[in-house]
Design a protein around this motif. Sequence first.
Motif, mmCIF file in Angstrom:
data_model
loop_
_atom_site.group_PDB
_atom_site.id
_atom_site.type_symbol
_atom_site.label_atom_id
_atom_site.label_comp_id
_atom_site.label_asym_id
_atom_site.label_seq_id
_atom_site.Cartn_x
_atom_site.Cartn_y
_atom_site.Cartn_z
ATOM 1 N N THR A 74 0.810 -1.222 0.000
ATOM 2 C CA THR A 74 0.000 0.000 0.000
ATOM 3 C C THR A 74 0.841 1.269 0.000
ATOM 4 O O THR A 74 0.284 2.369 -0.013
ATOM 5 C CB THR A 74 -0.918 0.033 1.226
ATOM 6 O OG1 THR A 74 -0.117 0.178 2.412
ATOM 7 C CG2 THR A 74 -1.745 -1.238 1.339
ATOM 8 N N GLU A 76 2.384 4.523 -0.602
ATOM 9 C CA GLU A 76 1.976 5.474 -1.632
ATOM 10 C C GLU A 76 2.660 6.834 -1.500
ATOM 11 O O GLU A 76 2.336 7.762 -2.223
ATOM 12 C CB GLU A 76 0.454 5.668 -1.586
ATOM 13 C CG GLU A 76 -0.056 6.200 -0.249
ATOM 14 C CD GLU A 76 -1.574 6.191 -0.148
ATOM 15 O OE1 GLU A 76 -2.223 5.546 -1.002
ATOM 16 O OE2 GLU A 76 -2.099 6.838 0.775
ATOM 17 N N ASN A 77 3.606 6.953 -0.581
ATOM 18 C CA ASN A 77 4.357 8.201 -0.480
ATOM 19 C C ASN A 77 5.785 7.888 -0.057
ATOM 20 O O ASN A 77 6.092 6.781 0.394
ATOM 21 C CB ASN A 77 3.683 9.182 0.486
ATOM 22 C CG ASN A 77 3.628 8.662 1.915
ATOM 23 O OD1 ASN A 77 4.658 8.533 2.578
ATOM 24 N ND2 ASN A 77 2.421 8.362 2.400
ATOM 25 N N ALA A 153 -0.769 -2.182 -4.927
ATOM 26 C CA ALA A 153 -0.467 -1.239 -5.993
ATOM 27 C C ALA A 153 0.486 -1.841 -7.016
ATOM 28 O O ALA A 153 0.668 -1.282 -8.097
ATOM 29 C CB ALA A 153 0.142 0.032 -5.405
ATOM 30 N N HIS A 191 7.269 -1.890 -3.456
ATOM 31 C CA HIS A 191 6.130 -2.677 -2.996
ATOM 32 C C HIS A 191 6.496 -4.147 -2.823
ATOM 33 O O HIS A 191 5.871 -4.866 -2.031
ATOM 34 C CB HIS A 191 4.973 -2.592 -4.003
ATOM 35 C CG HIS A 191 4.413 -1.227 -4.167
ATOM 36 N ND1 HIS A 191 4.662 -0.442 -5.283
ATOM 37 C CD2 HIS A 191 3.615 -0.477 -3.358
ATOM 38 C CE1 HIS A 191 4.032 0.709 -5.160
ATOM 39 N NE2 HIS A 191 3.402 0.715 -3.999
ATOM 40 N N TRP A 416 -3.318 11.574 0.448
ATOM 41 C CA TRP A 416 -3.087 10.447 -0.460
ATOM 42 C C TRP A 416 -4.123 9.345 -0.283
ATOM 43 O O TRP A 416 -4.297 8.507 -1.183
ATOM 44 C CB TRP A 416 -1.674 9.903 -0.256
ATOM 45 C CG TRP A 416 -0.649 10.941 -0.602
ATOM 46 C CD1 TRP A 416 0.150 11.628 0.251
ATOM 47 C CD2 TRP A 416 -0.366 11.442 -1.913
ATOM 48 N NE1 TRP A 416 0.934 12.530 -0.439
ATOM 49 C CE2 TRP A 416 0.630 12.438 -1.767
ATOM 50 C CE3 TRP A 416 -0.851 11.160 -3.183
ATOM 51 C CZ2 TRP A 416 1.140 13.136 -2.849
ATOM 52 C CZ3 TRP A 416 -0.331 11.860 -4.270
ATOM 53 C CH2 TRP A 416 0.646 12.843 -4.097
ATOM 54 N N ASN A 421 -6.419 9.572 -6.338
ATOM 55 C CA ASN A 421 -6.956 8.303 -6.824
ATOM 56 C C ASN A 421 -8.420 8.116 -6.442
ATOM 57 O O ASN A 421 -8.949 7.008 -6.545
ATOM 58 C CB ASN A 421 -6.129 7.117 -6.321
ATOM 59 C CG ASN A 421 -5.993 6.012 -7.362
ATOM 60 O OD1 ASN A 421 -6.385 6.180 -8.515
ATOM 61 N ND2 ASN A 421 -5.447 4.885 -6.960
ATOM 62 N N TRP A 450 -3.113 1.768 -9.176
ATOM 63 C CA TRP A 450 -2.693 3.175 -9.203
ATOM 64 C C TRP A 450 -2.962 3.854 -10.545
ATOM 65 O O TRP A 450 -2.315 4.827 -10.897
ATOM 66 C CB TRP A 450 -1.213 3.285 -8.838
ATOM 67 C CG TRP A 450 -0.988 3.215 -7.361
ATOM 68 C CD1 TRP A 450 -1.897 2.941 -6.392
ATOM 69 C CD2 TRP A 450 0.250 3.433 -6.688
ATOM 70 N NE1 TRP A 450 -1.306 2.973 -5.148
ATOM 71 C CE2 TRP A 450 0.011 3.282 -5.304
ATOM 72 C CE3 TRP A 450 1.542 3.754 -7.114
ATOM 73 C CZ2 TRP A 450 1.002 3.425 -4.345
ATOM 74 C CZ3 TRP A 450 2.532 3.902 -6.157
ATOM 75 C CH2 TRP A 450 2.265 3.738 -4.796
ATOM 76 N N ASP A 452 -4.463 6.320 -11.691
ATOM 77 C CA ASP A 452 -5.157 7.444 -11.047
ATOM 78 C C ASP A 452 -5.949 8.306 -12.013
ATOM 79 O O ASP A 452 -6.608 9.267 -11.598
ATOM 80 C CB ASP A 452 -4.189 8.290 -10.217
ATOM 81 C CG ASP A 452 -3.046 8.897 -11.021
ATOM 82 O OD1 ASP A 452 -3.051 8.787 -12.263
ATOM 83 O OD2 ASP A 452 -2.137 9.486 -10.407
#
Length: 538
Positions: A74, A76-77, A153, A191, A416, A421, A450, A452
């Motif tokens: 997960t 994402e940053n 992701a 990931h 986020w 997304n 992802w 987006d």
Amino acid sequence: MTTKESYIRRQASKLTAGQINRRRFIMSALATGVTLPTALSLASRAQAQTPKAGGLFRLASSYGSTTDILDPSTAENAFTQMLIHSRGNMLTEVSNTGELIGELAESYEPSNGAKTWVFNLRSGVEFHDGKTLTADDVIASLNYHRGENTKSAAKGLVASVTDIKKDGDNRVIVELESGNADFPMIVSDYHLMIMPSENGELVDPNGMNGTGGYVLNAYDPGVRAQFTRNPNYWKEGRAHFDEVEMLSILDTTARQNAIMNGEVDYADTIDPKTVALLGRVPTLTILETTGTQHFTFPMRLDVEPFGNYDLRMALKYAINRQELVDKILLGHGVAGNDVPVNGSMPFFNTELPVHEFDAEKAAEHYKKSGHSGPIQLSVSDAAFAGAVDAAQLMAASAGQAGIQIEVVREPSDGYWSNVWNKKGWCACYWGGRPTQDWMYSSAYVADTEWNDTAWKGTEAADKFNDLVVSARSETDDAKRKDQYWEAQRLLQDDGGAIVAMWANYIAAHGNGVAHDEAVGANWVNDGLKVAERWWFAG
């Protein structure tokens, strides 16, 4: 940089890291044609940068959210991504000189037209709890991202995997549905961190255990992560600090003050507006690298009115990208052209039309769209420094074409998870990927979490997805070029991404912190490995 200079720099990095001795460095430098005095000087300069162990390294990051979790699937940053690279490892990694090298996989080789990949695991690698790494851990970790029900992701990255099996405890065989020469690059994705397993299943995707250079002792999402050095780390010449503290400081001014006052040793994502100010602080050094980072404004096709082709084109022509580069990046980057690909990547389409500000074209497409009324753009500086100001500039330029953009300022915390997304149009940053296939598989193919822009189902999107699959296994460079050029054309024209700017990475660090001469530009913060690669000088 010439090939000779690049080679000498790589050798110097190896000398600094203790991977080769002084004599071997000098001999390799002499082989390039430099004189003996020059080779001796280069060796002394490199050895002066020899890493030293110890100390508490404090890092201030512009990323992080209270909704973050430890599950790598997960991430994402960049805060969670740095956390992954500090506590864990992947099968491969991109070195600080940009080369793909083995990480947990000591070596790897293809067969069957790159449809089969064998990864030979390093022996003796242990997780933080003392468990020995085996092929079962790798198989369970990769399988976690596969299947229809996964929320990973990285689902799109491993969608082509048809089977994973082992040959003994240290050999993993991956079968793909078609050849993919880039697959070893893909498994370096953060990931795909290798986690411990038991009876073929992961022990806990949200657990703290890993094989990395640092043991995660405490984690407060959106606030801080605290580590101590892994005394049994398998990687030589890395993970030098005794302790590491990562702090999530989203506010630009607070992060700037923290590095100026010596409260932290390193701060990322320095606002271009403050580069000159920080550069005058005698205790600080500004570090700027050029990579594949780009700032986007994704429009989701599944949220009205962005399913309308002419509306998307109207907004693409309504943006003055050079103004954004000049006023937001202050020249620390270049204008984008609505594809997540630049000249640093193979098979970059040099013949794409240029999407630059054109009020007449924007107005023409807007009229054809049939839309009226304000269009909401959700933004926060959590997306990137200056995102709110960029949105205001976009609204002003669009106004010249008769298009009303309503800028909606969103909270930084949870951006986020609650905005990106999900909402129809927002601001976003991408660290980029070194190959087109990896970038497309991460954010543009139909089956990735992802995606987006929710770009799927249109005739152009369907053709794009077919091209990505066929280009992945194409061994004829001329044919592969044609496929990637067409993929970029389709994406630029029909896709929902406004790729506004390519931005340099800008960081500041105390003069007491040292690093290799080469700094990774594949991700922010030395390829997300600043904690592993840096050290305190003197």
